[in-house]
Motif scaffolding. Structure first.
Motif, PDB file in Angstrom:
ATOM      1  N   THR A 199      55.273  52.610 -31.366  1.00 44.46           N
ATOM      2  CA  THR A 199      56.037  51.587 -30.936  1.00 44.46           C
ATOM      3  C   THR A 199      56.519  51.799 -29.297  1.00 44.46           C
ATOM      4  OG1 THR A 199      57.411  51.780 -32.809  1.00 44.46           O
ATOM      5  CG2 THR A 199      58.573  50.992 -30.830  1.00 44.46           C
ATOM      6  N   ILE A 200      56.463  50.611 -28.578  1.00 44.31           N
ATOM      7  CA  ILE A 200      56.696  50.826 -27.077  1.00 44.31           C
ATOM      8  C   ILE A 200      58.031  50.350 -26.886  1.00 44.31           C
ATOM      9  CG2 ILE A 200      55.735  49.518 -25.123  1.00 44.31           C
ATOM     10  CD1 ILE A 200      53.780  51.466 -26.555  1.00 44.31           C
ATOM     11  N   ARG A 201      58.885  51.269 -25.983  1.00 38.06           N
ATOM     12  CA  ARG A 201      60.164  50.942 -25.754  1.00 38.06           C
ATOM     13  C   ARG A 201      60.273  50.951 -24.135  1.00 38.06           C
ATOM     14  NH1 ARG A 201      63.334  51.208 -29.982  1.00 38.06           N
ATOM     15  NH2 ARG A 201      62.646  52.199 -31.762  1.00 38.06           N
ATOM     16  N   HIS A 202      59.211  51.054 -23.348  1.00 36.61           N
ATOM     17  CA  HIS A 202      59.612  50.763 -21.948  1.00 36.61           C
ATOM     18  C   HIS A 202      58.456  49.850 -21.358  1.00 36.61           C
ATOM     19  CE1 HIS A 202      56.242  53.938 -22.302  1.00 36.61           C
ATOM     20  NE2 HIS A 202      55.683  53.131 -21.239  1.00 36.61           N
ATOM     21  N   GLN A 203      59.033  49.011 -20.263  1.00 35.43           N
ATOM     22  CA  GLN A 203      58.223  48.024 -19.842  1.00 35.43           C
ATOM     23  C   GLN A 203      57.011  48.435 -18.782  1.00 35.43           C
ATOM     24  OE1 GLN A 203      59.670  45.155 -20.919  1.00 35.43           O
ATOM     25  NE2 GLN A 203      61.320  45.908 -21.665  1.00 35.43           N
ATOM     26  N   GLY A 204      56.346  47.418 -18.646  1.00 38.08           N
ATOM     27  CA  GLY A 204      55.397  47.615 -17.775  1.00 38.08           C
ATOM     28  C   GLY A 204      53.971  48.604 -18.152  1.00 38.08           C
ATOM     29  N   LEU A 205      54.073  48.977 -19.327  1.00 40.16           N
ATOM     30  CA  LEU A 205      52.696  49.433 -20.282  1.00 40.16           C
ATOM     31  C   LEU A 205      51.481  48.780 -19.835  1.00 40.16           C
ATOM     32  CD1 LEU A 205      51.463  51.889 -21.189  1.00 40.16           C
ATOM     33  CD2 LEU A 205      52.049  50.965 -23.720  1.00 40.16           C
ATOM     34  N   CYS A 206      50.596  49.060 -19.196  1.00 37.89           N
ATOM     35  CA  CYS A 206      49.065  48.329 -19.052  1.00 37.89           C
ATOM     36  C   CYS A 206      48.371  48.511 -20.419  1.00 37.89           C
ATOM     37  CB  CYS A 206      48.374  48.503 -17.945  1.00 37.89           C
ATOM     38  SG  CYS A 206      49.286  47.629 -16.450  1.00 37.89           S
ATOM     39  N   ILE A 207      47.932  47.664 -20.765  1.00 32.97           N
ATOM     40  CA  ILE A 207      46.865  47.626 -22.159  1.00 32.97           C
ATOM     41  C   ILE A 207      45.668  47.011 -22.099  1.00 32.97           C
ATOM     42  CG2 ILE A 207      49.074  48.269 -23.731  1.00 32.97           C
ATOM     43  CD1 ILE A 207      48.847  45.303 -24.423  1.00 32.97           C
ATOM     44  N   ASP A 208      44.645  47.229 -22.911  1.00 41.64           N
ATOM     45  CA  ASP A 208      43.499  46.388 -22.759  1.00 41.64           C
ATOM     46  C   ASP A 208      43.258  46.013 -24.203  1.00 41.64           C
ATOM     47  OD1 ASP A 208      40.953  45.401 -23.040  1.00 41.64           O
ATOM     48  OD2 ASP A 208      40.056  47.330 -22.190  1.00 41.64           O
ATOM     49  N   PRO A 209      43.746  44.455 -24.264  1.00 44.10           N
ATOM     50  CA  PRO A 209      43.670  43.747 -25.729  1.00 44.10           C
ATOM     51  C   PRO A 209      42.469  44.145 -26.411  1.00 44.10           C
ATOM     52  CG  PRO A 209      44.731  42.374 -23.983  1.00 44.10           C
ATOM     53  CD  PRO A 209      43.840  43.399 -23.339  1.00 44.10           C
ATOM     54  N   SER A 210      41.221  44.243 -25.621  1.00 45.21           N
ATOM     55  CA  SER A 210      39.786  44.181 -26.278  1.00 45.21           C
ATOM     56  C   SER A 210      39.492  45.500 -26.972  1.00 45.21           C
ATOM     57  CB  SER A 210      38.714  43.908 -25.106  1.00 45.21           C
ATOM     58  OG  SER A 210      38.811  44.905 -24.202  1.00 45.21           O
ATOM     59  N   ALA A 211      40.471  46.559 -26.540  1.00 43.86           N
ATOM     60  CA  ALA A 211      40.215  47.935 -27.066  1.00 43.86           C
ATOM     61  C   ALA A 211      41.356  48.458 -27.994  1.00 43.86           C
ATOM     62  CB  ALA A 211      39.867  48.887 -26.050  1.00 43.86           C
ATOM     63  N   GLN A 212      42.748  47.786 -27.738  1.00 44.17           N
ATOM     64  CA  GLN A 212      43.768  48.460 -28.426  1.00 44.17           C
ATOM     65  C   GLN A 212      44.500  47.331 -29.275  1.00 44.17           C
ATOM     66  OE1 GLN A 212      45.412  49.276 -24.462  1.00 44.17           O
ATOM     67  NE2 GLN A 212      45.962  51.279 -25.370  1.00 44.17           N
ATOM     68  N   GLN A 213      44.997  47.769 -30.283  1.00 40.61           N
ATOM     69  CA  GLN A 213      45.722  46.976 -31.277  1.00 40.61           C
ATOM     70  C   GLN A 213      47.340  46.623 -30.970  1.00 40.61           C
ATOM     71  OE1 GLN A 213      44.722  48.611 -35.427  1.00 40.61           O
ATOM     72  NE2 GLN A 213      43.040  47.265 -35.534  1.00 40.61           N
ATOM     73  N   ILE A 214      47.450  45.348 -30.581  1.00 36.95           N
ATOM     74  CA  ILE A 214      48.846  45.090 -30.504  1.00 36.95           C
ATOM     75  C   ILE A 214      49.473  44.267 -31.449  1.00 36.95           C
ATOM     76  CG2 ILE A 214      50.418  43.894 -28.625  1.00 36.95           C
ATOM     77  CD1 ILE A 214      47.535  43.739 -26.931  1.00 36.95           C
ATOM     78  N   ALA A 215      50.769  44.644 -31.800  1.00 35.98           N
ATOM     79  CA  ALA A 215      51.612  43.936 -33.014  1.00 35.98           C
ATOM     80  C   ALA A 215      53.192  43.711 -32.649  1.00 35.98           C
ATOM     81  CB  ALA A 215      51.247  44.738 -34.246  1.00 35.98           C
ATOM     82  N   VAL A 216      53.436  42.692 -32.966  1.00 32.85           N
ATOM     83  CA  VAL A 216      54.838  42.367 -32.962  1.00 32.85           C
ATOM     84  C   VAL A 216      55.444  42.078 -34.292  1.00 32.85           C
ATOM     85  CG1 VAL A 216      56.418  40.493 -32.084  1.00 32.85           C
ATOM     86  CG2 VAL A 216      54.291  41.220 -30.706  1.00 32.85           C
ATOM     87  N   ASP A 217      56.443  42.611 -34.556  1.00 29.90           N
ATOM     88  CA  ASP A 217      56.957  42.812 -36.100  1.00 29.90           C
ATOM     89  C   ASP A 217      56.165  43.191 -37.161  1.00 29.90           C
ATOM     90  OD1 ASP A 217      59.497  42.293 -34.923  1.00 29.90           O
ATOM     91  OD2 ASP A 217      59.366  40.147 -35.151  1.00 29.90           O
TER      92      ASP A 217
END
Length: 240
Positions: free
Chosen positions: A15-33
């Motif tokens: 879970t991410i709770r702070h703003q501004g974290l940079c991610i790589d959508p091609s290498a990391q899994q991002i989920a909302v709800d």
């Protein structure tokens, strides 16, 4: 911001709770709800818009839109770069690349649009002179970059793109237009594409468009590699 602050966004299950974290959508899994998001491929098409087709995604008058002419297998949400009025035809660039669309439409890049214009009668020498000098219409000064007489039409170029600009200018000198076709946007050419047909841009065409707006982009003909994004922007995009 609220999605992240409320703990509804996760990256690789964390879970991410702070703003501004940079991610790589091609290498990391991002989920909302708990719903997994996937980066959208960039799509670039040329459509030969016929007459009686509008350039909006949905039309309140139930008229045929350009979306109806796109391939059924196209899953990405795309939009037209600029518009052609319902009575006009020709080249329409369709994409989901907002950066390229914005750059092509920004006035500072002076991207030329070229048209073939068929008229009810030939322009007189005086009328051609007036058009080349510019026309005042509805409080706007309208200008053409190019006006050339061809065998049965006029080749017209402009970069300002005011609403129905060419039709308004020709009407101001008393000459009606019977057909108006856009044949080029910057280096991109309509070519022999038939009305109602579409095709993907070639890699060289996409590069030429980026070159025209002064950017260097490493792209393929159909998609651009995903770049690291901030978690905040990724989450917001999923809710649009």
């Amino acid at each position: 911001e609220r999605l992240i602050a409320s703990g509804r966004v996760t990256v690789n299950g964390v879970t991410i709770r702070h703003q501004g974290l940079c991610i790589d959508p091609s290498a990391q899994q991002i989920a909302v709800d708990g719903r997994l998001l996937s980066p959208q491929s960039k799509v670039y098409l040329v459509l030969h818009k016929p007459r009686n087709v509008v350039c909006t995604a949905r039309d309140p008058q139930a008229r045929r839109t350009f979306q109806a002419l796109l391939p059924e297998a196209l899953r990405e949400r795309v939009y037209s770069v600029g518009r052609l009025d319902r009575d006009s035809e020709g080249l329409l660039l369709v994409t989901n690349d907002g950066d390229l669309a914005h750059a092509l439409m920004h006035p500072r890049h002076n991207i030329a649009k070229t048209y073939l214009v068929w008229t009810k009668r030939r322009l007189s020498a005086r009328e051609e002179q007036l058009l080349r000098a510019g026309i005042r219409s509805r409080g706007e000064h309208l200008e053409l970059d190019l006006l050339e007489r061809q065998q049965d039409a006029y080749r017209v170029g402009l970069h300002t793109g005011r609403n129905r600009q060419i039709r308004r200018m020709f009407a101001a000198v008393g000459v009606g237009i019977t057909r108006l076709q856009r044949v080029a946007v910057g280096p991109l050419q309509l070519g022999t594409l038939r009305a109602g047909d579409w095709r993907y841009l070639a890699a060289r065409e996409l590069k030429a468009l980026w070159d025209a707006v002064g950017h260097q982009q490493a792209v393929s003909a159909h998609q651009k590699s995903a770049k690291p994004k901030c978690a905040q922007r990724e989450a917001l995009a999923s809710r649009r």
